[in-house]
Design a protein around this motif. Structure first.
Motif, short mmCIF file in Angstrom:
data_model
loop_
_atom_site.label_atom_id
_atom_site.label_comp_id
_atom_site.label_asym_id
_atom_site.label_seq_id
_atom_site.Cartn_x
_atom_site.Cartn_y
_atom_site.Cartn_z
N GLU A 200 49.27 36.07 35.60
CA GLU A 200 49.41 36.14 37.05
C GLU A 200 48.47 37.22 37.59
O GLU A 200 48.10 38.15 36.88
CB GLU A 200 50.86 36.47 37.42
N GLN A 201 48.08 37.09 38.84
CA GLN A 201 47.13 38.01 39.44
C GLN A 201 47.81 39.33 39.82
O GLN A 201 48.93 39.34 40.33
CB GLN A 201 46.49 37.39 40.67
N LEU A 202 47.10 40.44 39.57
CA LEU A 202 47.55 41.77 39.97
C LEU A 202 46.46 42.41 40.82
O LEU A 202 45.26 42.13 40.65
CB LEU A 202 47.83 42.65 38.76
N LEU B 294 51.96 45.32 34.68
CA LEU B 294 50.86 45.10 33.74
C LEU B 294 51.39 44.75 32.35
O LEU B 294 52.23 45.45 31.80
CB LEU B 294 49.97 46.34 33.66
N ARG B 295 50.87 43.68 31.79
CA ARG B 295 51.17 43.30 30.41
C ARG B 295 49.88 43.34 29.60
O ARG B 295 48.83 42.85 30.05
CB ARG B 295 51.79 41.90 30.35
N VAL B 296 49.97 43.92 28.41
CA VAL B 296 48.79 44.14 27.57
C VAL B 296 48.96 43.41 26.25
O VAL B 296 50.02 43.50 25.61
CB VAL B 296 48.58 45.65 27.32
N LYS C 77 51.61 36.25 28.13
CA LYS C 77 50.59 36.07 29.17
C LYS C 77 50.04 37.42 29.66
O LYS C 77 50.19 37.80 30.82
CB LYS C 77 51.14 35.27 30.35
N PRO C 78 49.37 38.16 28.77
CA PRO C 78 48.89 39.51 29.13
C PRO C 78 47.77 39.47 30.16
O PRO C 78 47.03 38.49 30.26
CB PRO C 78 48.38 40.07 27.79
N HIS C 79 47.66 40.59 30.92
CA HIS C 79 46.58 40.73 31.90
C HIS C 79 45.33 41.35 31.26
O HIS C 79 44.23 41.20 31.79
CB HIS C 79 47.04 41.63 33.06
N ILE C 80 45.52 42.07 30.15
CA ILE C 80 44.41 42.71 29.44
C ILE C 80 44.51 42.34 27.96
O ILE C 80 45.59 42.42 27.37
CB ILE C 80 44.44 44.25 29.57
N LEU C 81 43.39 41.94 27.37
CA LEU C 81 43.31 41.73 25.93
C LEU C 81 42.56 42.90 25.31
O LEU C 81 41.43 43.20 25.70
CB LEU C 81 42.57 40.43 25.60
#
Length: 634
Positions: free
Chosen positions: A303-305, A372-374, A445-449
């Motif tokens: 999802e967009q942050l 935030l999910r990483v 569904k992380p925002h950063i890999l």
């Protein structure tokens, strides 16, 4: 010459090598490629005699020494430099005997052999190899036992390169190397005086260090000239031609079968039908090529942050209150694709751990979104997997609220079908375990890999699939990898981690390669000359750089003039074509139109000459790299 003739090797009922062979000439450098499990490592073991073929022969010249990468790391109290020197057992034996030999003839023979082996340069040669693999002069004096297994595997590789066998067998030599050591190894192998057979999934290594590719597929070996890119193009062309021939032959067979079906009962056509039947018997069908199951990755869309996803201001990080990196003021946004450069031990993984939340800062401010999910990938995480569990069970433990079907669908995106999802993790290959880690890290569904050496154990196709998945991912990516090709495909910015700082590196992978192999090698050489690496003053270096720029200045001016001339002629041609395309031109006298046509012909002729001159100057300019780049930036 290494001559492999009609060898067959079986593992149980499975035929790994099927009556296949190849001849490799002395001094040739050959890359051995193929999907995981096709028998590449088995072939190396057959060459060394560790395994024996069921059929066929392998002939190696008697005078050739054969060396292969070790699967065990050296250990003990010996220093690294002494460990590498000890790898040449003949040298050690000769030096020991030289101290006690009494017979004059034997003493002469010993010293002759020592001279043949360049014994007087042994220490220097060992030091150069260790330096290239990441050990400075101080590190070379430390004991093997002071280092972790991965670093000691580098020492094992250094020992193999030091003895310089006539036949060098390398099985994934970059697995324990960082990018910097990998680039050094590329350069070293490209100048190796013996014969090399190299197993690797590193495309750039196979493009730069070898001159032939040996492809192992379906139990057969095929030798191609050139590096990996040329092999891939040649093989693709061969498969396309084969498919065209197969289609033609199939159509011809259908035509003959149709003729036979229509006329075999007619007396007047019986002989012709019979001859067509014999023709069909002689027509061996061309086998259809079946590509082995392809691997795909699919990272779920987050999802967009609101930006920034992550920011830090004057942050210091480290261990036991001792900073490894200081004064970090950085930020990450959704569209960032960043690679971390710098030698192992400089703090790349430490920075990744901070971003992953595995390490708290010692000082400074860190800001990030509460949502935030990483996703964090590191090779050591494979050791944390429950080997008795299955991929599905591991997913269920992490996401108990998800339905089994949802988890199976997610595993399927990473190549785990119904059967593989229920296979014990202990039975998975290294590449399959890596893909399971990708599946586990992305289920939320992380925002950063955050990817720390993700390509280890992945074959060429899996690396390509990973690069495509990274490029399709909608979030941010921070990547550490020793595979330059993957970096070139996926990132658009570089951060250089060295000297306790993190700073942007302006340039591409070719610039970084030149930085390491050019300036870095020069600095190491100067450092060895007096032990502190500070013999040449910065003033002298600037003076030499200015002299080089001055020498290249005329070439730079000629190149600029040639570019300007090409641009002007292209503009003239465009204007003339526009005039000739204007209907109004044709309403005027015919002489005007003929003049335009004549003028256009002359401009196109001049443009062709100008483009040739420009290309010649451009090639001359590129041959002056990296000095030309310095002039461009100066």
């Amino acid at each position: 010459m290494l001559n492999i003739s009609n060898i067959t090797y079986r593992i149980g009922a499975r035929v790994l090598l099927d009556s296949t062979g190849v001849a490799i000439n002395a001094g040739h450098r050959v890359g051995l490629v193929g999907r995981n499990g096709t028998g590449k490592t088995t072939l190396l073991k057959l060459i060394t005699g560790e395994l024996s073929p069921a059929e066929g022969t392998i002939d190696i010249p008697r005078r050739w020494r054969v060396g292969i990468t070790s699967q065990e790391a050296p250990h003990g109290p010996k220093s690294l430099i002494d460990t590498v020197l000890a790898a040449d057992t003949e040298l050690v034996s000769l030096l020991s005997e030289a101290e006690s030999a009494a017979d004059s003839a034997r003493i002469a023979a010993i010293h002759t052999r020592l001279a043949d082996k360049d014994a007087h340069t042994a220490n220097a040669r060992a030091a150069v190899i260790l330096a290239g693999l990441g050990f400075d002069e101080r590190a070379q004096q430390k004991a093997c036992d002071d280092y972790s297994g991965g670093w000691r595997m580098r020492v094992a590789l250094a020992g193999l390169l030091f003895i310089q066998p006539e036949l060098l067998l390398l099985d994934e030599p970059t697995n324990h190397l960082d990018l910097e050591a990998t680039l050094w190894l590329e350069d070293y192998l490209s100048n190796y005086p013996g014969t090399i057979l190299l197993v690797s999934h590193d495309r750039e290594l196979l493009n730069r260090a070898v001159d032939e590719i040996l492809h192992l597929e379906n139990g057969k070996m095929t030798l191609y000239r050139g590096g990996y890119d040329r092999f891939e193009a040649t093989r693709r062309m061969r498969l396309e031609q084969n498919e065209k021939q197969r289609a033609k032959k199939k159509a011809r067979r259908a035509e003959i079968e149709s003729f036979v079906a229509r006329f075999r009962a007619k007396a007047t056509k019986a002989k012709q039908a019979q001859s067509r039947l014999k023709m069909l018997e002689r027509m061996q069908p061309i086998a259809e090529h079946h590509e082995e199951g392809s691997i795909s990755f699919m990272f779920p869309e987050p999802e967009q942050l609101s930006p920034p996803l992550y920011s830090m201001d004057k942050v210091a990080i480290g261990y036991n209150s001792k900073p490894v990196l200081s004064n970090l003021s950085l930020r990450l946004d959704t569209d960032d694709r960043i690679a971390l450069l710098g030698a192992n031990g400089n703090g790349k993984s430490t920075l990744i751990k901070l971003l992953a939340g595995r390490l708290a800062q010692l000082s400074g401010e860190v800001s990030k979104s509460g949502k935030l999910r990483v996703g964090y990938f590191a090779q050591h995480q494979a050791e944390e997997l429950d080997l008795n569990a299955t991929p599905l069970i591991e997913m269920q433990r992490r996401r108990p609220e998800e339905s089994d079907q949802s988890l199976r669908n997610h595993l399927g995106r990473f190549g785990f079908g119904q059967q593989k999802a229920l296979t014990t993790i202990a039975s998975l290959s290294g590449g399959e375990k890596a893909r399971l880690l990708f599946a586990l890290m992305t289920i939320a569904k992380p925002h950063i890999l955050l990817l720390d050496e993700p390509t280890n154990h992945l074959d060429m196709d899996s690396r390509q699939a990973l690069a495509e998945a990274i490029n399709a991912f909608e979030g941010a990516v921070v990547l550490i990898s020793h595979d330059p090709h993957v970096l070139e495909l996926t990132v658009d910015r570089f951060w250089l981690v060295e000297g306790g700082r993190v700073r942007p590196f302006d340039g591409d992978m070719e610039d970084y390669r030149n930085h390491l192999l050019g300036h870095g090698a020069a600095n190491r050489d100067r450092g060895r000359s007096n032990g502190n690496g500070d013999t040449a003053s910065k003033k002298d270096e600037r003076r030499r750089a200015a002299e080089r720029r001055s020498a290249l200045s005329p070439l730079k001016k000629r190149l600029a003039q040639a570019e300007k001339q090409v641009a002007q002629l292209e503009s003239d041609r465009a204007k003339l074509r526009q005039s000739m395309a204007d209907p109004k031109t044709y309403g005027k006298d015919i002489g005007r139109l003929l003049d335009l046509q004549k003028h256009l012909g002359q401009v196109e002729k001049n443009l062709k000459t100008a483009e040739h001159d420009w290309l010649t100057l451009q090639e001359e300019w590129e041959r002056t790299e990296p000095v030309a780049r310095e002039v461009s930036n100066g």
